[in-house]
Write a protein that holds these residues in place. Sequence first.
Motif, PDB file in Angstrom:
ATOM      1  N   GLY A 133      97.304  -4.480  12.967  1.00 48.46           N
ATOM      2  CA  GLY A 133      96.567  -3.345  12.440  1.00 48.46           C
ATOM      3  C   GLY A 133      96.402  -3.482  10.946  1.00 48.46           C
ATOM      4  O   GLY A 133      96.592  -4.561  10.366  1.00 48.46           O
ATOM      5  N   LYS A 134      96.074  -2.390  10.285  1.00 46.12           N
ATOM      6  CA  LYS A 134      95.823  -2.460   8.844  1.00 46.12           C
ATOM      7  C   LYS A 134      97.029  -2.992   8.082  1.00 46.12           C
ATOM      8  O   LYS A 134      96.922  -3.933   7.293  1.00 46.12           O
ATOM      9  CB  LYS A 134      95.425  -1.087   8.313  1.00 46.12           C
ATOM     10  N   ASP A 135      98.163  -2.372   8.296  1.00 44.60           N
ATOM     11  CA  ASP A 135      99.378  -2.776   7.580  1.00 44.60           C
ATOM     12  C   ASP A 135     100.540  -3.037   8.529  1.00 44.60           C
ATOM     13  O   ASP A 135     101.694  -3.077   8.102  1.00 44.60           O
ATOM     14  CB  ASP A 135      99.795  -1.679   6.577  1.00 44.60           C
ATOM     15  N   THR A 136     100.247  -3.186   9.820  1.00 43.92           N
ATOM     16  CA  THR A 136     101.301  -3.294  10.812  1.00 43.92           C
ATOM     17  C   THR A 136     101.069  -4.460  11.761  1.00 43.92           C
ATOM     18  O   THR A 136      99.955  -4.953  11.922  1.00 43.92           O
ATOM     19  CB  THR A 136     101.408  -2.007  11.649  1.00 43.92           C
ATOM     20  N   ALA A 137     102.138  -4.867  12.401  1.00 49.34           N
ATOM     21  CA  ALA A 137     102.101  -5.766  13.549  1.00 49.34           C
ATOM     22  C   ALA A 137     102.814  -5.029  14.673  1.00 49.34           C
ATOM     23  O   ALA A 137     104.034  -4.888  14.655  1.00 49.34           O
ATOM     24  CB  ALA A 137     102.787  -7.080  13.238  1.00 49.34           C
ATOM     25  N   LYS A 138     102.037  -4.524  15.642  1.00 51.93           N
ATOM     26  CA  LYS A 138     102.586  -3.695  16.703  1.00 51.93           C
ATOM     27  C   LYS A 138     102.836  -4.529  17.950  1.00 51.93           C
ATOM     28  O   LYS A 138     101.929  -5.185  18.462  1.00 51.93           O
ATOM     29  CB  LYS A 138     101.643  -2.543  17.037  1.00 51.93           C
ATOM     30  N   VAL A 139     104.058  -4.508  18.444  1.00 50.24           N
ATOM     31  CA  VAL A 139     104.408  -5.237  19.657  1.00 50.24           C
ATOM     32  C   VAL A 139     103.851  -4.498  20.871  1.00 50.24           C
ATOM     33  O   VAL A 139     104.130  -3.309  21.073  1.00 50.24           O
ATOM     34  CB  VAL A 139     105.932  -5.379  19.790  1.00 50.24           C
ATOM     35  N   VAL A 140     103.074  -5.224  21.693  1.00 48.69           N
ATOM     36  CA  VAL A 140     102.527  -4.622  22.913  1.00 48.69           C
ATOM     37  C   VAL A 140     103.145  -5.224  24.169  1.00 48.69           C
ATOM     38  O   VAL A 140     102.964  -4.687  25.260  1.00 48.69           O
ATOM     39  CB  VAL A 140     100.985  -4.748  22.950  1.00 48.69           C
ATOM     40  N   ALA A 141     103.866  -6.328  24.035  1.00 50.52           N
ATOM     41  CA  ALA A 141     104.552  -6.931  25.178  1.00 50.52           C
ATOM     42  C   ALA A 141     105.599  -7.913  24.673  1.00 50.52           C
ATOM     43  O   ALA A 141     105.419  -8.551  23.627  1.00 50.52           O
ATOM     44  CB  ALA A 141     103.571  -7.642  26.103  1.00 50.52           C
ATOM     45  N   VAL A 142     106.680  -8.035  25.421  1.00 52.07           N
ATOM     46  CA  VAL A 142     107.726  -9.030  25.162  1.00 52.07           C
ATOM     47  C   VAL A 142     107.967  -9.769  26.472  1.00 52.07           C
ATOM     48  O   VAL A 142     108.132  -9.137  27.521  1.00 52.07           O
ATOM     49  CB  VAL A 142     109.033  -8.375  24.674  1.00 52.07           C
ATOM     50  N   PHE A 143     107.960 -11.099  26.426  1.00 55.50           N
ATOM     51  CA  PHE A 143     108.157 -11.873  27.648  1.00 55.50           C
ATOM     52  C   PHE A 143     108.821 -13.202  27.308  1.00 55.50           C
ATOM     53  O   PHE A 143     108.853 -13.622  26.152  1.00 55.50           O
ATOM     54  CB  PHE A 143     106.830 -12.108  28.390  1.00 55.50           C
ATOM     55  N   ARG A 144     109.363 -13.853  28.338  1.00 57.95           N
ATOM     56  CA  ARG A 144     110.054 -15.131  28.164  1.00 57.95           C
ATOM     57  C   ARG A 144     109.177 -16.264  28.663  1.00 57.95           C
ATOM     58  O   ARG A 144     108.429 -16.117  29.647  1.00 57.95           O
ATOM     59  CB  ARG A 144     111.364 -15.123  28.954  1.00 57.95           C
ATOM     60  N   LEU A 145     109.279 -17.398  28.007  1.00 59.29           N
ATOM     61  CA  LEU A 145     108.601 -18.591  28.497  1.00 59.29           C
ATOM     62  C   LEU A 145     109.281 -19.075  29.780  1.00 59.29           C
ATOM     63  O   LEU A 145     110.485 -18.873  29.963  1.00 59.29           O
ATOM     64  CB  LEU A 145     108.657 -19.698  27.440  1.00 59.29           C
ATOM     65  N   PRO A 146     108.534 -19.741  30.649  1.00 57.53           N
ATOM     66  CA  PRO A 146     109.148 -20.237  31.882  1.00 57.53           C
ATOM     67  C   PRO A 146     109.967 -21.502  31.629  1.00 57.53           C
ATOM     68  O   PRO A 146     109.638 -22.325  30.780  1.00 57.53           O
ATOM     69  CB  PRO A 146     107.939 -20.546  32.777  1.00 57.53           C
ATOM     70  N   GLY A 147     111.052 -21.631  32.377  1.00 60.14           N
ATOM     71  CA  GLY A 147     111.826 -22.869  32.348  1.00 60.14           C
ATOM     72  C   GLY A 147     112.531 -23.153  31.049  1.00 60.14           C
ATOM     73  O   GLY A 147     112.838 -24.315  30.749  1.00 60.14           O
ATOM     74  N   ILE A 148     112.830 -22.139  30.255  1.00 59.71           N
ATOM     75  CA  ILE A 148     113.457 -22.399  28.963  1.00 59.71           C
ATOM     76  C   ILE A 148     114.932 -22.731  29.143  1.00 59.71           C
ATOM     77  O   ILE A 148     115.578 -22.313  30.096  1.00 59.71           O
ATOM     78  CB  ILE A 148     113.287 -21.215  27.992  1.00 59.71           C
ATOM     79  N   SER A 149     115.457 -23.492  28.198  1.00 58.84           N
ATOM     80  CA  SER A 149     116.858 -23.898  28.220  1.00 58.84           C
ATOM     81  C   SER A 149     117.641 -23.106  27.186  1.00 58.84           C
ATOM     82  O   SER A 149     117.175 -22.933  26.048  1.00 58.84           O
ATOM     83  CB  SER A 149     116.971 -25.388  27.912  1.00 58.84           C
ATOM     84  N   PRO A 150     118.832 -22.630  27.518  1.00 61.98           N
ATOM     85  CA  PRO A 150     119.646 -21.913  26.525  1.00 61.98           C
ATOM     86  C   PRO A 150     120.118 -22.807  25.386  1.00 61.98           C
ATOM     87  O   PRO A 150     120.534 -22.313  24.333  1.00 61.98           O
ATOM     88  CB  PRO A 150     120.827 -21.396  27.351  1.00 61.98           C
ATOM     89  N   ASP A 151     120.056 -24.121  25.574  1.00 68.72           N
ATOM     90  CA  ASP A 151     120.481 -25.055  24.530  1.00 68.72           C
ATOM     91  C   ASP A 151     119.333 -25.497  23.620  1.00 68.72           C
ATOM     92  O   ASP A 151     119.552 -26.227  22.658  1.00 68.72           O
ATOM     93  CB  ASP A 151     121.099 -26.298  25.167  1.00 68.72           C
ATOM     94  N   ALA A 152     118.120 -25.064  23.950  1.00 69.96           N
ATOM     95  CA  ALA A 152     116.948 -25.510  23.192  1.00 69.96           C
ATOM     96  C   ALA A 152     116.723 -24.625  21.975  1.00 69.96           C
ATOM     97  O   ALA A 152     117.261 -23.520  21.851  1.00 69.96           O
ATOM     98  CB  ALA A 152     115.715 -25.509  24.090  1.00 69.96           C
ATOM     99  N   ASN A 153     115.905 -25.135  21.053  1.00 72.70           N
ATOM    100  CA  ASN A 153     115.486 -24.389  19.865  1.00 72.70           C
ATOM    101  C   ASN A 153     113.982 -24.566  19.762  1.00 72.70           C
ATOM    102  O   ASN A 153     113.492 -25.633  19.403  1.00 72.70           O
ATOM    103  CB  ASN A 153     116.203 -24.930  18.628  1.00 72.70           C
ATOM    104  N   TYR A 154     113.234 -23.508  20.091  1.00 79.88           N
ATOM    105  CA  TYR A 154     111.775 -23.611  20.201  1.00 79.88           C
ATOM    106  C   TYR A 154     111.126 -23.348  18.850  1.00 79.88           C
ATOM    107  O   TYR A 154     111.323 -22.294  18.243  1.00 79.88           O
ATOM    108  CB  TYR A 154     111.262 -22.646  21.272  1.00 79.88           C
ATOM    109  N   GLU A 155     110.349 -24.324  18.381  1.00 76.55           N
ATOM    110  CA  GLU A 155     109.726 -24.206  17.059  1.00 76.55           C
ATOM    111  C   GLU A 155     108.209 -24.285  17.092  1.00 76.55           C
ATOM    112  O   GLU A 155     107.571 -24.034  16.075  1.00 76.55           O
ATOM    113  CB  GLU A 155     110.269 -25.292  16.117  1.00 76.55           C
ATOM    114  N   GLY A 156     107.620 -24.644  18.234  1.00 81.11           N
ATOM    115  CA  GLY A 156     106.173 -24.774  18.294  1.00 81.11           C
ATOM    116  C   GLY A 156     105.583 -23.970  19.427  1.00 81.11           C
ATOM    117  O   GLY A 156     106.182 -23.847  20.498  1.00 81.11           O
ATOM    118  N   PHE A 157     104.376 -23.416  19.209  1.00 79.04           N
ATOM    119  CA  PHE A 157     103.669 -22.681  20.250  1.00 79.04           C
ATOM    120  C   PHE A 157     102.183 -22.718  19.941  1.00 79.04           C
ATOM    121  O   PHE A 157     101.768 -22.607  18.786  1.00 79.04           O
ATOM    122  CB  PHE A 157     104.148 -21.232  20.310  1.00 79.04           C
ATOM    123  N   ALA A 158     101.371 -22.855  20.997  1.00 78.59           N
ATOM    124  CA  ALA A 158      99.919 -22.899  20.825  1.00 78.59           C
ATOM    125  C   ALA A 158      99.226 -22.329  22.044  1.00 78.59           C
ATOM    126  O   ALA A 158      99.739 -22.427  23.174  1.00 78.59           O
ATOM    127  CB  ALA A 158      99.448 -24.338  20.590  1.00 78.59           C
TER     128      ALA A 158
END
Length: 309
Positions: A133-158
């Motif tokens: 928005g004008k001065d905000t970033a409003k969260v409209v959904a939160v979700f998890r990627l599929p097949g993620i590992s608890p030992d991983a560190n995710y740094e890229g997304f496209a």
Amino acid sequence: MIKRAIGVVVVGAALLAPTTATAQEHSPAAASRPAADGWQRVGDGITAGLSGLAVEARHGAAVDAVGVRDNKKPGQNRLVALGLRPDAAPRVRPLEWVGDLPVDLEAIDAVPGRPHEFVALASSGTAYRVVHGKDTAKVVAVFRLPGISPDANYEGFALSVVRGKTVAVWADRGQDDRPATLSAAEWNPADNSFGKPAAAEFRAPYPTENVRHASDVKLAADGRLTVSSAADPGDDGPFASALYDAGRITVDRAGRIRLAVSGAPHRLAAVTGHKVEALTCLPGSRTGILGTDDENGGGSVAFADFCRR
């Protein structure tokens, strides 16, 4: 046409000028104009780096972008609006985050066909869909990627549309002897669901020490993947980075997403003195923008020609 601000000394065409941070870059006078090497300061100190970038709009030579910061404590900025021009000081405007507060945002990309909507990714694999928005970033959904590992560190997304399908790509960064893992799947923007993911390992030939093999990833409309890699020996550097033509996404006749990653990736560019953690491309152009998280050295951006049309 956007003027290329930096030119590279690597195998093949030159794209970026190697750069070493200097005291002059950190002075107030230097912050009011692009540095001689083309880098533009967007923040000072360890909470002001950029860990992801996405283009929001383009007006001739001017670009509106948003960037994420990997801050972890309450009260620290998560998302920043940037007004960028190749030959002028950036306009930097922190946005108020409205909704579930993320920890360690590492990447962001625009939702295709949805103006002012973005998906930001935390290192844990949790994604935050936000509306600027004008001065905000409003969260409209939160979700998890599929097949993620608890030992991983995710740094890229496209995100990109490839042969009519909206495709998501994400990257666990890897570390030194452990290669990065790139994953790809069809993504449904209607409900944030994913198809079956494909995965492959990626190893950067350079940098060679303290290396994160994937610090960000971007996906072109033709399916080609560009990956940044970075050396991070500590909060004071010295840093180094590289960009690679890393592989390709294809869609087979049955509509399945296929991921091919190169075992000998072509290096597009090398950067000294900066830890590149953010890539974004201007639609329909070879011009892109690099963003850095130089820890105690703050954050910078630079225009460069590394994208596919």
